[in-house]
Motif scaffolding. Structure first.
Motif, PDB file in Angstrom:
ATOM      1  N   GLU A 182       0.839  -1.184   0.000  1.00 25.17           N
ATOM      2  CA  GLU A 182       0.000   0.000   0.000  1.00 25.17           C
ATOM      3  C   GLU A 182       0.882   1.246   0.000  1.00 25.17           C
ATOM      4  O   GLU A 182       1.786   1.369   0.834  1.00 25.17           O
ATOM      5  N   PRO A 183       0.626   2.188  -0.918  1.00 24.47           N
ATOM      6  CA  PRO A 183       1.451   3.407  -0.952  1.00 24.47           C
ATOM      7  C   PRO A 183       1.478   4.144   0.373  1.00 24.47           C
ATOM      8  O   PRO A 183       2.460   4.795   0.709  1.00 24.47           O
ATOM      9  N   GLY A 184       0.398   4.030   1.157  1.00 19.34           N
ATOM     10  CA  GLY A 184       0.373   4.723   2.435  1.00 19.34           C
ATOM     11  C   GLY A 184       1.440   4.250   3.401  1.00 19.34           C
ATOM     12  O   GLY A 184       1.756   4.939   4.381  1.00 19.34           O
ATOM     13  N   GLN A 185       2.034   3.096   3.131  1.00 17.88           N
ATOM     14  CA  GLN A 185       3.076   2.567   4.010  1.00 17.88           C
ATOM     15  C   GLN A 185       4.377   3.351   3.900  1.00 17.88           C
ATOM     16  O   GLN A 185       5.337   3.077   4.628  1.00 17.88           O
ATOM     17  N   ILE A 186       4.406   4.315   3.001  1.00 20.22           N
ATOM     18  CA  ILE A 186       5.614   5.128   2.809  1.00 20.22           C
ATOM     19  C   ILE A 186       6.111   5.704   4.130  1.00 20.22           C
ATOM     20  O   ILE A 186       7.316   5.885   4.332  1.00 20.22           O
ATOM     21  N   ARG A 187       5.196   5.961   5.054  1.00 19.55           N
ATOM     22  CA  ARG A 187       5.581   6.548   6.342  1.00 19.55           C
ATOM     23  C   ARG A 187       6.408   5.588   7.195  1.00 19.55           C
ATOM     24  O   ARG A 187       7.053   5.990   8.153  1.00 19.55           O
ATOM     25  N   ASP A 188       6.350   4.302   6.847  1.00 22.99           N
ATOM     26  CA  ASP A 188       7.071   3.302   7.638  1.00 22.99           C
ATOM     27  C   ASP A 188       8.501   3.068   7.142  1.00 22.99           C
ATOM     28  O   ASP A 188       9.209   2.231   7.700  1.00 22.99           O
ATOM     29  N   TRP A 189       8.906   3.783   6.097  1.00 25.37           N
ATOM     30  CA  TRP A 189      10.208   3.536   5.487  1.00 25.37           C
ATOM     31  C   TRP A 189      11.086   4.775   5.650  1.00 25.37           C
ATOM     32  O   TRP A 189      11.158   5.630   4.756  1.00 25.37           O
ATOM     33  N   PRO A 190      11.781   4.910   6.776  1.00 21.42           N
ATOM     34  CA  PRO A 190      12.534   6.145   7.043  1.00 21.42           C
ATOM     35  C   PRO A 190      13.649   6.416   6.046  1.00 21.42           C
ATOM     36  O   PRO A 190      14.042   7.566   5.866  1.00 21.42           O
ATOM     37  N   TYR A 191      14.176   5.359   5.398  1.00 17.57           N
ATOM     38  CA  TYR A 191      15.226   5.571   4.405  1.00 17.57           C
ATOM     39  C   TYR A 191      14.698   5.406   2.985  1.00 17.57           C
ATOM     40  O   TYR A 191      15.474   5.310   2.038  1.00 17.57           O
ATOM     41  N   GLY A 192      13.374   5.340   2.832  1.00 14.29           N
ATOM     42  CA  GLY A 192      12.814   5.113   1.510  1.00 14.29           C
ATOM     43  C   GLY A 192      12.646   3.634   1.235  1.00 14.29           C
ATOM     44  O   GLY A 192      12.653   2.802   2.155  1.00 14.29           O
ATOM     45  N   ALA A 193      12.509   3.285  -0.033  1.00 16.25           N
ATOM     46  CA  ALA A 193      12.274   1.895  -0.423  1.00 16.25           C
ATOM     47  C   ALA A 193      12.611   1.733  -1.892  1.00 16.25           C
ATOM     48  O   ALA A 193      12.775   2.712  -2.628  1.00 16.25           O
ATOM     49  N   VAL A 194      12.710   0.468  -2.328  1.00 17.14           N
ATOM     50  CA  VAL A 194      12.957   0.152  -3.732  1.00 17.14           C
ATOM     51  C   VAL A 194      11.741  -0.611  -4.253  1.00 17.14           C
ATOM     52  O   VAL A 194      11.270  -1.556  -3.619  1.00 17.14           O
ATOM     53  N   LEU A 195      11.248  -0.193  -5.417  1.00 16.67           N
ATOM     54  CA  LEU A 195      10.079  -0.811  -6.036  1.00 16.67           C
ATOM     55  C   LEU A 195      10.498  -1.522  -7.313  1.00 16.67           C
ATOM     56  O   LEU A 195      10.970  -0.872  -8.245  1.00 16.67           O
ATOM     57  N   PRO A 196      10.348  -2.846  -7.397  1.00 17.90           N
ATOM     58  CA  PRO A 196      10.611  -3.535  -8.672  1.00 17.90           C
ATOM     59  C   PRO A 196       9.530  -3.158  -9.686  1.00 17.90           C
ATOM     60  O   PRO A 196       8.351  -3.406  -9.450  1.00 17.90           O
ATOM     61  N   GLY A 197       9.926  -2.526 -10.774  1.00 21.52           N
ATOM     62  CA  GLY A 197       8.961  -2.128 -11.804  1.00 21.52           C
ATOM     63  C   GLY A 197       8.653  -0.646 -11.732  1.00 21.52           C
ATOM     64  O   GLY A 197       8.485  -0.084 -10.642  1.00 21.52           O
ATOM     65  N   LEU A 198       8.571  -0.004 -12.895  1.00 18.71           N
ATOM     66  CA  LEU A 198       8.301   1.426 -12.954  1.00 18.71           C
ATOM     67  C   LEU A 198       6.813   1.740 -12.805  1.00 18.71           C
ATOM     68  O   LEU A 198       6.450   2.860 -12.432  1.00 18.71           O
ATOM     69  N   ALA A 199       5.960   0.776 -13.091  1.00 14.86           N
ATOM     70  CA  ALA A 199       4.525   1.049 -13.140  1.00 14.86           C
ATOM     71  C   ALA A 199       3.937   1.451 -11.795  1.00 14.86           C
ATOM     72  O   ALA A 199       2.902   2.125 -11.743  1.00 14.86           O
ATOM     73  N   SER A 200       4.574   1.032 -10.702  1.00  8.36           N
ATOM     74  CA  SER A 200       4.011   1.328  -9.384  1.00  8.36           C
ATOM     75  C   SER A 200       4.344   2.733  -8.902  1.00  8.36           C
ATOM     76  O   SER A 200       3.758   3.213  -7.932  1.00  8.36           O
ATOM     77  N   ALA A 201       5.265   3.417  -9.566  1.00 14.70           N
ATOM     78  CA  ALA A 201       5.718   4.714  -9.077  1.00 14.70           C
ATOM     79  C   ALA A 201       4.613   5.766  -8.986  1.00 14.70           C
ATOM     80  O   ALA A 201       4.563   6.515  -8.005  1.00 14.70           O
ATOM     81  N   PRO A 202       3.700   5.884  -9.966  1.00 11.69           N
ATOM     82  CA  PRO A 202       2.679   6.938  -9.870  1.00 11.69           C
ATOM     83  C   PRO A 202       1.842   6.864  -8.604  1.00 11.69           C
ATOM     84  O   PRO A 202       1.511   7.896  -8.011  1.00 11.69           O
ATOM     85  N   ALA A 203       1.502   5.651  -8.165  1.00 17.91           N
ATOM     86  CA  ALA A 203       0.688   5.522  -6.957  1.00 17.91           C
ATOM     87  C   ALA A 203       1.427   6.063  -5.743  1.00 17.91           C
ATOM     88  O   ALA A 203       0.817   6.677  -4.855  1.00 17.91           O
ATOM     89  N   PHE A 204       2.735   5.870  -5.707  1.00 24.48           N
ATOM     90  CA  PHE A 204       3.502   6.380  -4.578  1.00 24.48           C
ATOM     91  C   PHE A 204       3.672   7.894  -4.688  1.00 24.48           C
ATOM     92  O   PHE A 204       3.725   8.586  -3.675  1.00 24.48           O
ATOM     93  N   ALA A 205       3.749   8.413  -5.915  1.00 28.74           N
ATOM     94  CA  ALA A 205       3.785   9.863  -6.094  1.00 28.74           C
ATOM     95  C   ALA A 205       2.503  10.475  -5.547  1.00 28.74           C
ATOM     96  O   ALA A 205       2.520  11.497  -4.856  1.00 28.74           O
ATOM     97  N   GLU A 206       1.380   9.840  -5.836  1.00 26.08           N
ATOM     98  CA  GLU A 206       0.099  10.340  -5.343  1.00 26.08           C
ATOM     99  C   GLU A 206       0.026  10.227  -3.822  1.00 26.08           C
ATOM    100  O   GLU A 206      -0.555  11.078  -3.148  1.00 26.08           O
ATOM    101  N   ALA A 207       0.607   9.176  -3.268  1.00 23.36           N
ATOM    102  CA  ALA A 207       0.548   8.964  -1.823  1.00 23.36           C
ATOM    103  C   ALA A 207       1.253  10.067  -1.046  1.00 23.36           C
ATOM    104  O   ALA A 207       0.908  10.332   0.106  1.00 23.36           O
TER     105      ALA A 207
END
Length: 206
Positions: free
Chosen positions: A143-168
């Protein structure tokens, strides 16, 4: 906490890309960064071709050697490099099963291609660890909302998932131009080359 979301489109860059070049690109984003990656140049094409052929030990061995060589050159701590090796071997074991057993289930082709992205994600996570920013590799179903749980960021396999995290992170994503407006400021980020391309930067995520 401010986050950035960037793409590393490796599709025109082989796994022989100088590790120092990749490290320089990652260091350019010092705040927590969500990094979406594609497979290295030629890997997707080789995997696609392999879908219609008998399983090839030489394909597995070649992919293993290329990605391990890349990992060795990143200068990461031994424990991190060993963890990356274990993950690479697990991914390649899964690839062998998919190639050798066509009846493993639906979506076989996309699962095979996805392994190419997971291989490069492993290299990218190791690169982040080598600059003191250990970041998890996130499953596509996260879930993109989990971004708050990653203090150093994260790596996403695949470019397609990036827009959802941008929106998050509250950024305006413009898919057609693959640009994203910086909130509160006029203008947009534009591509700085295929690797990396900034998708979004948040004004802050608590």
């Amino acid at each position: 906490m401010e986050h950035s979301v960037i793409e590393l489109d490796y599709s025109a860059i082989s796994s022989s890309l100088g590790p120092s070049e990749l490290l320089d690109k990652l260091v350019a984003y010092p705040d927590p960064t969500i990094v979406a990656v594609s497979a290295f140049e030629g890997v997707a094409a080789r995997l696609e071709a392999a879908c219609a052929e008998p399983a090839s030990a030489s394909l597995i061995a070649g992919l293993r050697a290329e990605h391990l060589d890349f990992c060795r050159a990143l200068g990461a701590p031994d424990y991190a490099r060993e963890a990356a090796r274990i993950r690479l071997d697990r991914l390649l074991g899964r690839l062998w099963t998919l190639l050798a057993c066509p009846a493993v289930g639906g979506g076989r082709g996309s699962r095979i291609l996805g392994i190419g992205e997971e291989l490069s994600a492993t290299c990218t996570a190791l690169a982040l660890a080598s600059i003191g920013r250990p970041a998890p590799i996130i499953d596509a179903a996260a879930e993109p909302g989990q971004i708050r749980d990653w203090p150093y960021g994260a790596v996403l396999p695949g470019l397609a998932s990036a827009p959802a995290f941008a929106e998050a992170i509250g950024a305006e994503f413009v898919p057609s131009g693959r640009f994203c407006r910086r909130l509160g400021e006029p203008g947009r980020f534009t591509s700085v080359g295929r690797s990396p391309q900034v998708i979004a930067r948040s004004p802050g995520v608590a």
